[in-house]
Motif scaffolding. Sequence first.
Motif, PDB file in Angstrom:
ATOM      1  N   ALA A   6      17.489   3.932   5.931  1.00 28.48           N
ATOM      2  CA  ALA A   6      17.742   2.757   6.768  1.00 28.48           C
ATOM      3  C   ALA A   6      17.044   1.541   6.148  1.00 28.48           C
ATOM      4  O   ALA A   6      15.997   1.691   5.520  1.00 28.48           O
ATOM      5  CB  ALA A   6      17.224   2.983   8.186  1.00 28.48           C
ATOM      6  N   PRO A   7      17.595   0.351   6.338  1.00 28.25           N
ATOM      7  CA  PRO A   7      16.953  -0.855   5.814  1.00 28.25           C
ATOM      8  C   PRO A   7      15.521  -1.002   6.342  1.00 28.25           C
ATOM      9  O   PRO A   7      15.243  -0.704   7.504  1.00 28.25           O
ATOM     10  CB  PRO A   7      17.842  -1.995   6.334  1.00 28.25           C
ATOM     11  N   SER A  21      18.687   0.691   0.105  1.00 29.04           N
ATOM     12  CA  SER A  21      18.961   1.573  -1.025  1.00 29.04           C
ATOM     13  C   SER A  21      19.941   0.894  -1.978  1.00 29.04           C
ATOM     14  O   SER A  21      20.704   0.003  -1.587  1.00 29.04           O
ATOM     15  CB  SER A  21      19.556   2.890  -0.529  1.00 29.04           C
ATOM     16  N   ALA A  22      19.925   1.325  -3.232  1.00 29.42           N
ATOM     17  CA  ALA A  22      20.860   0.784  -4.220  1.00 29.42           C
ATOM     18  C   ALA A  22      22.307   1.059  -3.782  1.00 29.42           C
ATOM     19  O   ALA A  22      23.183   0.210  -3.943  1.00 29.42           O
ATOM     20  CB  ALA A  22      20.595   1.393  -5.592  1.00 29.42           C
ATOM     21  N   GLN A  32      25.165  -1.802  -3.132  1.00 33.05           N
ATOM     22  CA  GLN A  32      26.468  -1.787  -3.797  1.00 33.05           C
ATOM     23  C   GLN A  32      27.602  -1.920  -2.784  1.00 33.05           C
ATOM     24  O   GLN A  32      28.568  -2.638  -3.012  1.00 33.05           O
ATOM     25  CB  GLN A  32      26.642  -0.500  -4.621  1.00 33.05           C
ATOM     26  N   LYS A  33      27.478  -1.228  -1.660  1.00 33.94           N
ATOM     27  CA  LYS A  33      28.504  -1.325  -0.612  1.00 33.94           C
ATOM     28  C   LYS A  33      28.621  -2.749  -0.081  1.00 33.94           C
ATOM     29  O   LYS A  33      29.707  -3.258   0.150  1.00 33.94           O
ATOM     30  CB  LYS A  33      28.175  -0.399   0.561  1.00 33.94           C
ATOM     31  N   LYS A  34      27.470  -3.388   0.139  1.00 35.03           N
ATOM     32  CA  LYS A  34      27.462  -4.734   0.730  1.00 35.03           C
ATOM     33  C   LYS A  34      27.940  -5.809  -0.233  1.00 35.03           C
ATOM     34  O   LYS A  34      28.453  -6.840   0.187  1.00 35.03           O
ATOM     35  CB  LYS A  34      26.052  -5.105   1.219  1.00 35.03           C
ATOM     36  N   ALA A  52       0.815  -1.213   0.000  1.00 32.94           N
ATOM     37  CA  ALA A  52       0.000   0.000   0.000  1.00 32.94           C
ATOM     38  C   ALA A  52       0.852   1.268   0.000  1.00 32.94           C
ATOM     39  O   ALA A  52       0.417   2.305  -0.504  1.00 32.94           O
ATOM     40  CB  ALA A  52      -0.938  -0.002   1.207  1.00 32.94           C
ATOM     41  N   LYS A  53       2.050   1.176   0.552  1.00 32.81           N
ATOM     42  CA  LYS A  53       2.897   2.370   0.684  1.00 32.81           C
ATOM     43  C   LYS A  53       4.300   2.115   0.146  1.00 32.81           C
ATOM     44  O   LYS A  53       5.295   2.486   0.766  1.00 32.81           O
ATOM     45  CB  LYS A  53       2.966   2.791   2.145  1.00 32.81           C
ATOM     46  N   LEU A  54       4.373   1.495  -1.044  1.00 31.82           N
ATOM     47  CA  LEU A  54       5.668   1.142  -1.615  1.00 31.82           C
ATOM     48  C   LEU A  54       6.583   2.354  -1.767  1.00 31.82           C
ATOM     49  O   LEU A  54       7.772   2.280  -1.461  1.00 31.82           O
ATOM     50  CB  LEU A  54       5.498   0.442  -2.970  1.00 31.82           C
ATOM     51  N   SER A  55       6.052   3.481  -2.203  1.00 28.91           N
ATOM     52  CA  SER A  55       6.872   4.687  -2.349  1.00 28.91           C
ATOM     53  C   SER A  55       7.502   5.095  -1.019  1.00 28.91           C
ATOM     54  O   SER A  55       8.666   5.475  -0.965  1.00 28.91           O
ATOM     55  CB  SER A  55       6.038   5.848  -2.902  1.00 28.91           C
ATOM     56  N   GLU A  56       6.720   4.992   0.051  1.00 25.84           N
ATOM     57  CA  GLU A  56       7.239   5.346   1.375  1.00 25.84           C
ATOM     58  C   GLU A  56       8.312   4.346   1.827  1.00 25.84           C
ATOM     59  O   GLU A  56       9.340   4.735   2.387  1.00 25.84           O
ATOM     60  CB  GLU A  56       6.106   5.397   2.399  1.00 25.84           C
ATOM     61  N   VAL A  57       8.081   3.068   1.567  1.00 24.13           N
ATOM     62  CA  VAL A  57       9.086   2.051   1.898  1.00 24.13           C
ATOM     63  C   VAL A  57      10.391   2.387   1.183  1.00 24.13           C
ATOM     64  O   VAL A  57      11.477   2.358   1.777  1.00 24.13           O
ATOM     65  CB  VAL A  57       8.598   0.635   1.519  1.00 24.13           C
ATOM     66  N   MET A  58      10.300   2.730  -0.092  1.00 28.26           N
ATOM     67  CA  MET A  58      11.494   3.057  -0.877  1.00 28.26           C
ATOM     68  C   MET A  58      12.187   4.318  -0.349  1.00 28.26           C
ATOM     69  O   MET A  58      13.419   4.355  -0.260  1.00 28.26           O
ATOM     70  CB  MET A  58      11.121   3.215  -2.350  1.00 28.26           C
ATOM     71  N   GLU A  59      11.403   5.332   0.001  1.00 24.66           N
ATOM     72  CA  GLU A  59      11.979   6.561   0.557  1.00 24.66           C
ATOM     73  C   GLU A  59      12.732   6.271   1.851  1.00 24.66           C
ATOM     74  O   GLU A  59      13.851   6.734   2.061  1.00 24.66           O
ATOM     75  CB  GLU A  59      10.887   7.593   0.828  1.00 24.66           C
TER      76      GLU A  59
END
Length: 88
Positions: A30-31, A46-47, A51-53, A18-25
């Motif tokens: 933070a994970p 985040s991408a 990349q760091k991991k 329901a709130k995918l945009s918020e999850v992504m933001e």
Amino acid sequence: MQASTHDDMNWTVAGAKAKLSEVMERAQLAPQTISRNGKPSVVVVSAEEWQKKTARRGSLAEFLLASPLRGADLDIERQHDEPRDLSL
């Protein structure tokens, strides 16, 4: 902004959908953990964090050269057993 479970980094599947945009933001900061049937199922990061991991840190040769066993003068003998019969 209110997450769909008990804190700001945990989501139910329905809440995350329901709130995918918020999850992504929020994943930019933070994970974010998404739980299914009350158990953590996936973590959205985040991408940049991904990349760091997953970045390769040196080559296999560099890893082996840095081994604490390098120069330990291990005496390893090869076994000369007969090969196993793998036919069924």
